[in-house]
Design a protein around this motif. Structure first.
Motif, PDB file in Angstrom:
ATOM      1  N   VAL A  59       0.872  -1.256  -0.046  1.00 14.17           N
ATOM      2  CA  VAL A  59      -0.064   0.100   0.011  1.00 14.17           C
ATOM      3  C   VAL A  59       0.905   1.188   0.008  1.00 14.17           C
ATOM      4  N   GLU A  60       0.462   1.896  -1.031  1.00 15.03           N
ATOM      5  CA  GLU A  60       1.573   3.103  -1.109  1.00 15.03           C
ATOM      6  C   GLU A  60       1.255   4.298  -0.178  1.00 15.03           C
ATOM      7  N   ALA A  61       2.157   5.208   0.467  1.00 17.58           N
ATOM      8  CA  ALA A  61       1.758   5.796   1.403  1.00 17.58           C
ATOM      9  C   ALA A  61       0.605   6.978   0.957  1.00 17.58           C
ATOM     10  N   GLY A  62      -0.400   7.246   1.497  1.00 22.13           N
ATOM     11  CA  GLY A  62      -1.269   8.423   1.131  1.00 22.13           C
ATOM     12  C   GLY A  62      -2.331   8.019   0.170  1.00 22.13           C
ATOM     13  N   GLN A  63      -2.360   6.423  -0.003  1.00 18.76           N
ATOM     14  CA  GLN A  63      -2.962   5.773  -1.032  1.00 18.76           C
ATOM     15  C   GLN A  63      -4.157   4.981  -0.294  1.00 18.76           C
ATOM     16  N   THR A  64      -4.975   4.413  -1.275  1.00 20.17           N
ATOM     17  CA  THR A  64      -6.025   3.561  -0.881  1.00 20.17           C
ATOM     18  C   THR A  64      -6.096   2.310  -1.835  1.00 20.17           C
ATOM     19  N   LEU A  65      -5.630   1.127  -1.154  1.00 24.47           N
ATOM     20  CA  LEU A  65      -5.669  -0.226  -1.969  1.00 24.47           C
ATOM     21  C   LEU A  65      -6.886  -0.822  -1.672  1.00 24.47           C
ATOM     22  N   GLY A  66      -7.623  -1.223  -2.752  1.00 23.85           N
ATOM     23  CA  GLY A  66      -8.904  -1.920  -2.289  1.00 23.85           C
ATOM     24  C   GLY A  66      -8.385  -3.524  -2.414  1.00 23.85           C
ATOM     25  N   LEU A  67      -8.995  -4.129  -1.448  1.00 21.33           N
ATOM     26  CA  LEU A  67      -8.897  -5.778  -1.696  1.00 21.33           C
ATOM     27  C   LEU A  67     -10.185  -6.256  -1.655  1.00 21.33           C
ATOM     28  N   ILE A  68     -10.290  -6.954  -2.801  1.00 21.11           N
ATOM     29  CA  ILE A  68     -11.561  -7.777  -3.069  1.00 21.11           C
ATOM     30  C   ILE A  68     -11.362  -9.208  -3.601  1.00 21.11           C
ATOM     31  N   GLY A  69     -12.455  -9.756  -3.221  1.00 22.27           N
ATOM     32  CA  GLY A  69     -12.191 -11.443  -3.579  1.00 22.27           C
ATOM     33  C   GLY A  69     -13.161 -12.218  -2.998  1.00 22.27           C
ATOM     34  N   GLU A  70     -13.303 -13.350  -3.567  1.00 21.68           N
ATOM     35  CA  GLU A  70     -14.128 -14.417  -2.960  1.00 21.68           C
ATOM     36  C   GLU A  70     -14.405 -14.334  -1.532  1.00 21.68           C
ATOM     37  N   SER A  71     -15.929 -14.524  -1.085  1.00 19.85           N
ATOM     38  CA  SER A  71     -15.937 -14.943   0.231  1.00 19.85           C
ATOM     39  C   SER A  71     -15.094 -16.108   0.853  1.00 19.85           C
ATOM     40  N   GLY A  72     -14.262 -15.971   1.854  1.00 20.33           N
ATOM     41  CA  GLY A  72     -13.563 -16.992   2.379  1.00 20.33           C
ATOM     42  C   GLY A  72     -12.241 -17.069   1.615  1.00 20.33           C
ATOM     43  N   SER A  73     -11.937 -16.258   0.663  1.00 20.45           N
ATOM     44  CA  SER A  73     -10.491 -16.233   0.321  1.00 20.45           C
ATOM     45  C   SER A  73      -9.297 -15.937   1.022  1.00 20.45           C
ATOM     46  N   GLY A  74      -9.587 -15.121   2.054  1.00 23.53           N
ATOM     47  CA  GLY A  74      -8.480 -14.688   2.937  1.00 23.53           C
ATOM     48  C   GLY A  74      -8.264 -13.504   3.297  1.00 23.53           C
ATOM     49  N   LYS A  75      -9.146 -12.744   2.847  1.00 22.19           N
ATOM     50  CA  LYS A  75      -8.671 -11.049   2.996  1.00 22.19           C
ATOM     51  C   LYS A  75      -8.849 -10.618   4.461  1.00 22.19           C
ATOM     52  N   THR A  76      -9.609 -11.145   5.054  1.00 18.71           N
ATOM     53  CA  THR A  76      -9.625 -10.563   6.523  1.00 18.71           C
ATOM     54  C   THR A  76      -8.286 -11.339   7.192  1.00 18.71           C
ATOM     55  N   THR A  77      -7.996 -12.333   7.034  1.00 21.56           N
ATOM     56  CA  THR A  77      -6.780 -13.170   7.383  1.00 21.56           C
ATOM     57  C   THR A  77      -5.652 -12.223   7.000  1.00 21.56           C
ATOM     58  N   LEU A  78      -5.569 -11.795   5.802  1.00 21.78           N
ATOM     59  CA  LEU A  78      -4.387 -10.775   5.348  1.00 21.78           C
ATOM     60  C   LEU A  78      -4.266  -9.570   6.253  1.00 21.78           C
TER      61      LEU A  78
END
Ligand SMILES: Nc1ncnc2c1ncn2[C@@H]1O[C@H](COP(=O)(O)OP(=O)(O)OP(=O)(O)O)[C@@H](O)[C@H]1O
Ligand SMILES: Nc1ncnc2c1ncn2[C@@H]1O[C@H](COP(=O)(O)OP(=O)(O)OP(=O)(O)O)[C@@H](O)[C@H]1O
Ligand code: SF4
Ligand code: SF4
Ligand SMILES: [Mg+2]
Ligand SMILES: [Mg+2]
Lengths: 327, 321
Positions: free
Chosen positions: A42-61
């Motif tokens: 994630v670049e400073a001052g920016q917003t990186l969206g993390l999108i993916g299938e339910s259960g794919s590991g987003k919350t874990t990350l």
């Protein structure tokens, strides 16, 4: 360009699988690897969206990024601090400048604490706050559109969307450099959602806050993110500037996601069996559901590679003119 | 419409120790085979209504008006025991918060088995097969592993699909779904909505669907009720209300939908101002402090519900039939 504020490098996270008895008796695999090898920044001052299938590991990350998941390989760097395990000493420093908006908003609030105490808790923990805690609570609640009387209520006395807003207020209490926002707008009405997103945008403009923004809401992501990473079965399968993800997605999974939102009634569905974390498909892990899969996809896993400047995708056929991929 | 499955008449609900009612004078009906979408402001009383339909309001709450399920008044004539039986058999809910909806210390498989009460006398293997089939239908990976797991081991969207599976296994006459797809990605959501649409065909009863997502309303609902600060401000068919909204709140809400904004923007539209606090309600129209169309009369006098056609109404002084 300055270095990214958050960087995950070859991050690997696995959970113990099954029950304790199963493990003791040696039944089944002992671990389930949720994130096999994730690199993302994630670049400073920016917003990186993390999108993916339910259960794919987003919350874990997201949780791993503040040391709340069992890291078994790779590293997380926030600013100058690098941590390589769940119990690394660096987390204390990292957590001082990073806030988390948890996906399970209601559960993340202490049921015995008034909301006023909850939202100002980070200040008390960090120490050094000598203002009036009640006034600060009212100010923080006001930021998310809640009147001061909410300060005296308990979590079970508010609505789902109000709980979500309280957790957002709490995450902003310390004016963090980095926010991991896990579904921050789930359960909000469209007007409150707009207010909250504008508030986050304003913080970013004023204080340069960076966001890892986990969401299922593509219409929201389209407006508030600079870049988007797409996750499937614990791997990033595509990453590009937001506009590109919507106008020229290259990975078949990304295309299906974008298509599902635009189609009404049945379009954009992914056919085929949902793959298993414990029995990952060989070759390309998306091939069991990919409409373009070929023999090559079964034989060889595609690498995540740059197909245009700032645009990566992991598909053997990404970056080729339409039509070629069907050969 | 044949006799409604669910009929609310002038329902007001006040929580214990709250300074004022959270829901005021709400009336609507849901017929057999119908799906009603409830949308509205965060905190407007949607989940409160859902809890009332389940007979699950906290002890000491005060309910006036009548709330009838298949003609029987849930608050007038029923004992706690009748209500519990009703919840077990005829009315099922998919709760808003998937993280707290399930029992944290019971394995998923066992919890799901309890929901399929119509099948309790069937052999174990058959019941298990039915659960597995349902988990596959809601697109869960590793269904056999999931049955052995506890809720804290599952992601938000997996929990939500377990809740959906539970509600469908119960085969209820009235299904109340409180934001059942907020934790699902777009493709899984599309599939789940497909399953729910199918279930609607086979279910013997009615569905109430609470959501903030207008595209979900469009895809799944027949009728819609719009709530603001505890009051029903507009109702009608989905086509009528979304296509030709009459109440200023409905109009403002729809204009905030980021999905309807073509060009990406970092300044999203909102409705200015905030909802009045419970103990500080305006004397006239509840929406007056934020309403762009308000006139002098709005401050003095609360508008009545104006009928705009069969089962179509809006509560605003400016609305005329
Ligand atoms: N404590 C745990 N023990 C075992 N498995 C877990 C645990 N926490 C998460 N998992 C598993 O890890 C996988 C990824 O979960 P995670 O919560 O990261 O998904 P997600 O992408 O955030 O999904 P969602 O969109 O549904 O929130 C899931 O299969 C989940 O069951
Ligand atoms: N147990 C309680 N005691 C007192 N007030 C409560 C209680 N539960 C909810 N409330 C209040 O009642 C109002 C209606 O809450 P409800 O949960 O029905 O809203 P909602 O429409 O479902 O909102 P959301 O979209 O945010 O879930 C809110 O202002 C809330 O703060
Ligand atoms: S590598 Fe093959 S299976 Fe994988 S996404 Fe590309 S075309 Fe589909
Ligand atoms: S009655 Fe007046 S204030 Fe209320 S919604 Fe109508 S125009 Fe607006
Ligand atoms: Mg999650
Ligand atoms: Mg609610």
């Amino acid at each position: 360009m300055t270095q990214p504020i958050l960087e995950a490098r070859n991050l690997r996270v696995r959970y113990p699988s099954g029950t304790l008895t199963d493990r003791l008796l040696g039944r089944g695999p002992r671990h389930v690897t949720v994130l096999p090898d994730v690199s993302l920044s994630v670049e400073a001052g920016q917003t990186l969206g993390l999108i993916g299938e339910s259960g794919s590991g987003k919350t874990t990350l997201g949780r791993a990024a503040i040391g709340l998941a069992p890291i078994s390989g790779g590293s997380i760097r926030v600013g100058d601090a690098t941590a390589t395990s769940e119990d690394a000493p660096e987390w204390a420093g990292i957590r001082r400048r990073t806030s988390m908006m948890f996906q399970d908003a209601v559960a993340s609030l202490d049921p015995r604490m008034t909301l006023g105490t909850s939202v100002t808790e980070p200040l008390a923990i960090a120490g050094g706050f000598d203002g009036n805690r009640r006034d600060k609570a009212a100010e923080l609640l006001g930021l998310v559109g809640l009147s001061p009387d909410f300060a005296d209520r308990y979590p079970h006395q508010i609505s789902g969307g109000q709980a979500r807003r309280v957790t957002v207020a709490r995450a902003l209490a310390l004016e963090p450099d980095l926010v991991i926002a896990d579904e921050p707008t789930a359960g909000l009405d469209l007007s409150v959602q707009g207010e909250l997103l504008n508030l986050l945008g304003e913080l970013q403009n004023r204080l340069g806050v960076s966001f890892l923004f986990i969401t299922h809401n593509l219409s929201v992501a389209r407006h508030v993110t600079n870049r988007i990473a797409i996750m499937y079965l614990g791997r990033i399968v595509e990453e590009a500037p937001t506009r590109t993800i919507f106008s020229a997605p290259e990975h078949p999974y990304t295309r299906a996601l974008i298509g599902a939102r635009e189609a009404t009634g049945g379009g954009g569905l992914i056919e085929g069996d949902v793959p298993s974390l414990t029995r990952r498909p060989e070759g390309c892990e998306f091939r069991t559901r990919c409409p373009l899969a070929t023999d090559l996809c079964a034989a060889k896993a595609p690498a995540l590679r740059e197909i245009a400047p700032g645009h990566t995708a992991s598909c053997h056929y990404a970056g080729q003119p339409a039509g070629v991929s069907h050969s | 419409m044949s006799a409604p499955v669910l009929a609310l008449d002038n329902v007001s609900i006040r929580y214990p120790s709250a300074p004022a009612a959270a829901v005021r004078n709400v009336s609507f009906e849901v017929g057999t085979g119908e799906t009603l979408g409830i949308v509205g402001e965060s905190g407007s009383g949607k989940s409160t209504l859902a809890a009332a339909m389940m007979g699950l309001l906290p002890r000491g709450s005060c309910v006036t008006g009548s709330l009838r399920f298949e003609g029987r008044d849930l608050f007038g004539q029923m004992t706690e025991r009748d209500l519990r039986q009703l919840r077990g058999r005829d009315i099922a809910t998919i709760a808003q918060d998937p993280f707290t909806a399930l029992n944290p210390v019971m394995k998923i498989g066992r919890q799901l088995d309890i929901f399929q009460h119509w099948y309790h006398d069937r052999p174990r293997a058959e019941r298990k097969a039915r659960i597995l089939e349902m988990l596959e239908q809601v697109r869960l990976s590793d269904p056999d592993v999931r049955m052995q797991q506890y809720p804290h081991q599952l992601s938000g969207g997996i929990l939500q699909r377990v809740s959906i599976a539970a509600a469908l296994l119960a085969e209820p006459k009235l299904l109340i779904a409180d934001e059942p797809t907020t934790a699902l990605d777009a493709t899984t959501e599309a599939q789940i909505l497909g399953i729910m649409a199918e279930a609607k065909e086979t279910l013997r009863g009615a569905t109430v669907f609470i959501t903030h997502d207008m595209s979900v309303v469009e895809r799944l609902c027949d009728r819609i009720a719009v709530l603001y600060a505890g009051e029903l401000v507009e109702t009608g068919t989905v086509a009528e209300v979304l296509g030709n909204p009459q109440h200023p709140y409905t109009k403002a809400l729809l204009e905030c939908d980021p999905a309807r904004i073509e060009e990406p923007t970092s300044e999203l539209p909102t409705i200015g101002g905030t909802v009045p606090a419970l103990d500080d309600r305006p004397a006239g129209c509840i929406f007056e402090p934020r309403c762009p169309s308000a006139v002098a009369r709005c401050r003095a006098e609360a508008p009545l519900r104006h009928d705009l056609g069969p089962r179509r109404s809006a509560a605003c002084h400016l609305v005329t039939p």
